[in-house]
Design a protein around this motif. Sequence first.
Motif, mmCIF file in Angstrom:
data_model
loop_
_atom_site.group_PDB
_atom_site.id
_atom_site.type_symbol
_atom_site.label_atom_id
_atom_site.label_comp_id
_atom_site.label_asym_id
_atom_site.label_seq_id
_atom_site.Cartn_x
_atom_site.Cartn_y
_atom_site.Cartn_z
ATOM 1 N N GLN A 146 137.678 46.187 29.291
ATOM 2 C CA GLN A 146 137.420 47.650 29.875
ATOM 3 C C GLN A 146 137.474 48.826 28.978
ATOM 4 N N MET A 147 137.445 48.484 27.645
ATOM 5 C CA MET A 147 137.789 49.526 26.763
ATOM 6 C C MET A 147 136.434 50.624 26.516
ATOM 7 N N SER A 148 135.387 49.634 26.676
ATOM 8 C CA SER A 148 134.088 50.542 26.434
ATOM 9 C C SER A 148 134.126 51.713 27.727
ATOM 10 N N GLN A 149 134.603 51.174 28.765
ATOM 11 C CA GLN A 149 134.454 52.113 29.926
ATOM 12 C C GLN A 149 135.428 53.396 29.735
ATOM 13 N N ALA A 150 136.682 52.880 29.102
ATOM 14 C CA ALA A 150 137.589 54.023 28.825
ATOM 15 C C ALA A 150 137.053 54.857 27.539
ATOM 16 N N ILE A 151 136.554 54.413 26.628
ATOM 17 C CA ILE A 151 135.801 55.336 25.722
ATOM 18 C C ILE A 151 134.821 56.343 26.057
ATOM 19 N N ALA A 152 134.022 55.804 27.128
ATOM 20 C CA ALA A 152 132.909 56.552 27.632
ATOM 21 C C ALA A 152 133.669 57.506 28.423
ATOM 22 N N LEU A 153 134.555 57.621 29.304
ATOM 23 C CA LEU A 153 135.099 58.391 30.031
ATOM 24 C C LEU A 153 135.910 59.521 29.039
ATOM 25 N N VAL A 154 136.503 59.251 28.164
ATOM 26 C CA VAL A 154 137.390 60.254 27.119
ATOM 27 C C VAL A 154 135.871 61.013 26.384
ATOM 28 N N ASP A 155 135.015 60.266 26.067
ATOM 29 C CA ASP A 155 133.692 61.092 25.324
ATOM 30 C C ASP A 155 133.119 62.079 26.351
ATOM 31 N N LEU A 156 133.154 61.673 27.703
ATOM 32 C CA LEU A 156 132.509 62.588 28.650
ATOM 33 C C LEU A 156 133.547 63.811 28.985
ATOM 34 N N ALA A 157 134.763 63.677 28.726
ATOM 35 C CA ALA A 157 135.721 64.794 29.172
ATOM 36 C C ALA A 157 136.509 64.990 27.947
ATOM 37 N N PRO A 158 135.945 65.602 26.800
ATOM 38 C CA PRO A 158 136.488 65.906 25.354
ATOM 39 C C PRO A 158 137.645 66.969 25.795
ATOM 40 N N ASP A 159 137.551 67.756 26.745
ATOM 41 C CA ASP A 159 138.687 68.807 27.039
ATOM 42 C C ASP A 159 140.107 68.285 27.773
ATOM 43 N N VAL A 160 140.051 67.007 28.440
ATOM 44 C CA VAL A 160 140.909 66.275 28.890
ATOM 45 C C VAL A 160 141.773 65.617 27.961
ATOM 46 N N GLN A 161 142.989 65.910 28.001
ATOM 47 C CA GLN A 161 144.108 65.012 27.320
ATOM 48 C C GLN A 161 144.312 63.480 28.091
ATOM 49 N N PHE A 162 143.809 62.517 27.407
ATOM 50 C CA PHE A 162 144.145 61.201 27.850
ATOM 51 C C PHE A 162 145.343 60.432 27.159
ATOM 52 N N VAL A 163 145.950 59.472 27.796
ATOM 53 C CA VAL A 163 147.003 58.767 27.357
ATOM 54 C C VAL A 163 146.630 57.220 27.605
ATOM 55 N N LEU A 164 146.555 56.411 26.292
ATOM 56 C CA LEU A 164 146.134 55.165 26.662
ATOM 57 C C LEU A 164 147.609 54.194 26.985
ATOM 58 N N ASP A 165 147.604 53.633 27.928
ATOM 59 C CA ASP A 165 149.153 52.859 28.456
ATOM 60 C C ASP A 165 149.012 51.800 27.514
ATOM 61 N N HIS A 166 150.067 51.194 27.308
ATOM 62 C CA HIS A 166 150.555 49.702 26.870
ATOM 63 C C HIS A 166 149.767 49.202 25.820
ATOM 64 N N CYS A 167 149.803 50.048 24.694
ATOM 65 C CA CYS A 167 148.885 49.792 23.420
ATOM 66 C C CYS A 167 147.466 48.981 23.787
ATOM 67 N N GLY A 168 147.026 49.578 25.036
ATOM 68 C CA GLY A 168 145.490 48.895 25.325
ATOM 69 C C GLY A 168 145.687 47.591 25.924
ATOM 70 N N VAL A 169 146.970 47.254 26.277
ATOM 71 C CA VAL A 169 147.223 45.709 27.104
ATOM 72 C C VAL A 169 146.658 44.661 26.498
ATOM 73 N N PRO A 170 147.097 44.511 25.214
ATOM 74 C CA PRO A 170 146.598 43.233 24.142
ATOM 75 C C PRO A 170 147.205 41.985 24.959
ATOM 76 N N ASP A 171 146.393 40.982 24.742
ATOM 77 C CA ASP A 171 146.917 39.636 25.090
ATOM 78 C C ASP A 171 147.849 38.926 24.057
#
Length: 278
Positions: A146-171
Motif C-alpha cells: 500500500q506504499m503507493s497510496q501512502a505516497i499519493a496521500l503525502v503528495d496531496l497534502a504537502p503541508d501536513v506532517q506525516f509519520v510512517l509507522d513501523h519502518c513501513g511494516v517490512p516482512d
Amino acid sequence: MIVDTHLHLIDRAALRYPWLSGVPALDRDFSHDEYATEARRAGIELALHMEVHVHPADIAAETALVEGLSNKPGSLVRGAIVSCRPEEPGFAAWLDKVKADPFVKGFRRVLHVVPDDVSEGALFRENIRRIAGSGLTFDLCVLPRQMSQAIALVDLAPDVQFVLDHCGVPDIQGKAEHPWREQIAEIARRPNVVGKISGVVAYADPASWTVETLRPYVEHTIGSFGWDRVVWGSDWPVCTLGGGLLGWVAATHALLAGASETERAKLLSGNAKKLWRL
C-alpha cells in the motif's frame, strides 16, 4: 532517556476492540502499570498513546480514558495519537473540536484494515489536508503493497506532517527487502514525512531473530530519512509477539552502537519532543 511514541493500552472493561478476538496473544488487558514497570527499567521517560482501533463508537471514550490516566501521579503518558475517520462527512467538525485539546498530538487511521481505495477517496484526501497548520500529525500505518497510496496521500497534502509507522511494516520474517527498500527511499524523499523506528520485532521470527536480523531494515530506514526525521516507538504490547519491550529496547541500543551521542539522542527522544512539543 527514551520517548516512546507508540504505546497501546488495552482496557476491555471500558472499551470495545473488535479485532482482538483474532489475536489471542493480545486478547487481554494491558495496563499502564504493567507497561510502566518495564518502561522505567528500559529508560523510557514518557510516552504517547497510540489509538488501538477501538469500536468506532468508542473513539472519544478511548481518548478520555487515556487522558484520565495521564493525569494520575507517576503516569508516563504525555499525549495521544487518536483514531479518526477522514472518510466520513463529520470529520471537519470533529477536527475543530479535538484541535482544542492539547492532550491530542495527532491522528491515525490504520489503512491496512480497510479497502485500499479508502485513502483514495476525495473526501478522505480533503479532510487530511484540513490537518495542515494545526501542529498535529497523521500516522501512516500501511503494508508494503500500500506504499503507493501512502505516497499519493503525502503528495496531496504537502503541508501536513506525516509519520510512517513501523519502518513501513517490512516482512522481516520472510526476509523480503524488495520492493520495500525502494519504497522507503521514495517516501523518505518527501520532507513532510518522519520515519518511526517502532516494533519491528513483531515482524521477525519470534524464536530466532537477532540484532542482525533487524539491522538491514532499521539502518535502511534511518539512512533514508536521516537522523533529523526519525523517532522511536515500542509498539507495546504488539512487540510482545516478538520478545517484548526490554528485548526491543536492548536491540535498539545495539543497532545504534555506531551512532554518535547526538544522533542517538535525536532518534530516542529529541526529535519526538520537538515534533510533538513534549
